[in-house]
Design an enzyme around this catalytic site. Sequence first.
Site, PDB file in Angstrom:
ATOM      1  CG  HIS A 174     -10.965   5.181 -13.588  1.00  0.00           C
ATOM      2  ND1 HIS A 174     -10.066   5.227 -14.633  1.00  0.00           N
ATOM      3  CD2 HIS A 174     -11.572   6.397 -13.551  1.00  0.00           C
ATOM      4  CE1 HIS A 174     -10.123   6.419 -15.210  1.00  0.00           C
ATOM      5  NE2 HIS A 174     -11.031   7.159 -14.577  1.00  0.00           N
TER       6      HIS A 174
ATOM      7  CE  LYS B 256     -13.524   4.612 -16.750  1.00  0.00           C
ATOM      8  NZ  LYS B 256     -14.761   5.247 -17.181  1.00  0.00           N
TER       9      LYS B 256
HETATM   10  P1  NAD Z   1     -23.025   4.955 -12.270  1.00  0.00           P
HETATM   11  O1  NAD Z   1     -23.028   3.496 -12.618  1.00  0.00           O
HETATM   12  O2  NAD Z   1     -22.839   5.365 -10.847  1.00  0.00           O
HETATM   13  O3  NAD Z   1     -24.405   5.614 -12.778  1.00  0.00           O
HETATM   14  C1  NAD Z   1     -24.989   5.308 -14.023  1.00  0.00           C
HETATM   15  C2  NAD Z   1     -26.370   5.979 -14.109  1.00  0.00           C
HETATM   16  O4  NAD Z   1     -26.891   5.710 -15.412  1.00  0.00           O
HETATM   17  C3  NAD Z   1     -27.417   5.461 -13.119  1.00  0.00           C
HETATM   18  O5  NAD Z   1     -28.258   6.545 -12.710  1.00  0.00           O
HETATM   19  C4  NAD Z   1     -28.257   4.500 -13.956  1.00  0.00           C
HETATM   20  O6  NAD Z   1     -29.620   4.403 -13.479  1.00  0.00           O
HETATM   21  C5  NAD Z   1     -28.220   5.216 -15.305  1.00  0.00           C
HETATM   22  N1  NAD Z   1     -28.459   4.311 -16.437  1.00  0.00           N
HETATM   23  C6  NAD Z   1     -27.860   3.127 -16.715  1.00  0.00           C
HETATM   24  N2  NAD Z   1     -28.384   2.592 -17.834  1.00  0.00           N
HETATM   25  C7  NAD Z   1     -29.319   3.473 -18.271  1.00  0.00           C
HETATM   26  C8  NAD Z   1     -30.220   3.491 -19.368  1.00  0.00           C
HETATM   27  N3  NAD Z   1     -30.267   2.472 -20.246  1.00  0.00           N
HETATM   28  N4  NAD Z   1     -31.039   4.568 -19.513  1.00  0.00           N
HETATM   29  C9  NAD Z   1     -31.008   5.597 -18.629  1.00  0.00           C
HETATM   30  N5  NAD Z   1     -30.191   5.627 -17.553  1.00  0.00           N
HETATM   31  C10 NAD Z   1     -29.363   4.573 -17.390  1.00  0.00           C
HETATM   32  O7  NAD Z   1     -21.926   5.617 -13.199  1.00  0.00           O
HETATM   33  P2  NAD Z   1     -21.096   6.988 -12.976  1.00  0.00           P
HETATM   34  O8  NAD Z   1     -19.859   6.702 -12.204  1.00  0.00           O
HETATM   35  O9  NAD Z   1     -22.034   8.056 -12.506  1.00  0.00           O
HETATM   36  O10 NAD Z   1     -20.607   7.267 -14.469  1.00  0.00           O
HETATM   37  C11 NAD Z   1     -21.552   7.421 -15.519  1.00  0.00           C
HETATM   38  C12 NAD Z   1     -20.811   7.566 -16.848  1.00  0.00           C
HETATM   39  O11 NAD Z   1     -20.061   8.772 -16.839  1.00  0.00           O
HETATM   40  C13 NAD Z   1     -19.803   6.442 -17.153  1.00  0.00           C
HETATM   41  O12 NAD Z   1     -19.803   6.208 -18.536  1.00  0.00           O
HETATM   42  C14 NAD Z   1     -18.465   7.054 -16.719  1.00  0.00           C
HETATM   43  O13 NAD Z   1     -17.357   6.472 -17.369  1.00  0.00           O
HETATM   44  C15 NAD Z   1     -18.693   8.481 -17.153  1.00  0.00           C
HETATM   45  N6  NAD Z   1     -17.868   9.495 -16.480  1.00  0.00           N
HETATM   46  C16 NAD Z   1     -17.426  10.501 -17.276  1.00  0.00           C
HETATM   47  C17 NAD Z   1     -16.713  11.558 -16.722  1.00  0.00           C
HETATM   48  C18 NAD Z   1     -16.294  12.698 -17.620  1.00  0.00           C
HETATM   49  O14 NAD Z   1     -15.701  13.692 -17.138  1.00  0.00           O
HETATM   50  N7  NAD Z   1     -16.611  12.624 -18.925  1.00  0.00           N
HETATM   51  C19 NAD Z   1     -16.449  11.594 -15.356  1.00  0.00           C
HETATM   52  C20 NAD Z   1     -16.929  10.553 -14.561  1.00  0.00           C
HETATM   53  C21 NAD Z   1     -17.658   9.509 -15.140  1.00  0.00           C
END
Ligand code: NAD
Length: 241
Positions: free
Chosen positions: A152, A156
């Site tokens: 990744h 991440k």
């Molecule tokens: P990112 O770091 O780009 O975004 C995180 C978001 O969460 C931001 O908007 C941030 O402001 C918000 N955030 C952080 N702490 C918070 C809190 N305490 N309260 C409310 N909002 C909060 O991350 P990303 O790449 O968008 O990924 C987000 C999550 O999704 C990760 O856990 C990642 O592993 C997961 N993910 C899952 C899949 C899937 O298919 N299940 C796919 C991609 C990413």
Amino acid sequence: MSDHTSPQTRILVHGASGRMGQALLRLASERNDVVVVAAVQRSQPAQRVVDGVAHFAASELHGAPAFDVAIDFSLPQGFDPILALCEERGAALVSGTTGLEAPQLSALESASQRIPLLWAANFSLGVAILSELVERAAQALPGWDCDIVESHHVHKKDAPSGTALALGASAVLGGASPRYASLRAGDIVGEHLVQFTAPGERIELVHRATNRDIFARGALHAAAKLAGRAPGRYRLRDLLA
Ligand code: NAD
């Protein structure tokens, strides 16, 4: 996608400023079966209303308007408040946040007695199929080594990825004992290699995600399908039809 006369599912996007949140907001605006009524991020938003969507800081979560389904792609520390809000409002929750701790997973299980809930480590159809292939391969190859290598982008936080662990669970169901390796490099969206090895031969099953829109589309589809269902824990494959 439902037709123009169906009521739209009201969505709250949690983690709205992140990579996944941005993809969700963009793709939701292209569908007519869902409408985003609130977007929540960790810090104060620069603008209160963007393209007709109300933006909130996590500290203002309780001021969010009525919604049918929250879609959560945030971080583990954001998970408890959004789960609690969904329970309070009787709304459904679709979450893809990975790296959740054991108490969060049990809170999720117990909340599913009160609200409809879907948590998936990966929202792509390809990975759902890969997971089935891994279980079948593990069953057919007793005694072979099973290794899962996930790659990744450098931002991440959790490792091994939630998807690697879910693929590992499928391998265990098939009787294998998987080992894990993680790579963090550049802007890789997500790659999962499941390798079965025996003396003199090797099988490699690989999934490569080149665009995170596939995850956002899967989550929006799941949200539209989950709205109004009975409380319970749903799987992505239950909602694919
Ligand atoms: P990112 O770091 O780009 O975004 C995180 C978001 O969460 C931001 O908007 C941030 O402001 C918000 N955030 C952080 N702490 C918070 C809190 N305490 N309260 C409310 N909002 C909060 O991350 P990303 O790449 O968008 O990924 C987000 C999550 O999704 C990760 O856990 C990642 O592993 C997961 N993910 C899952 C899949 C899937 O298919 N299940 C796919 C991609 C990413």
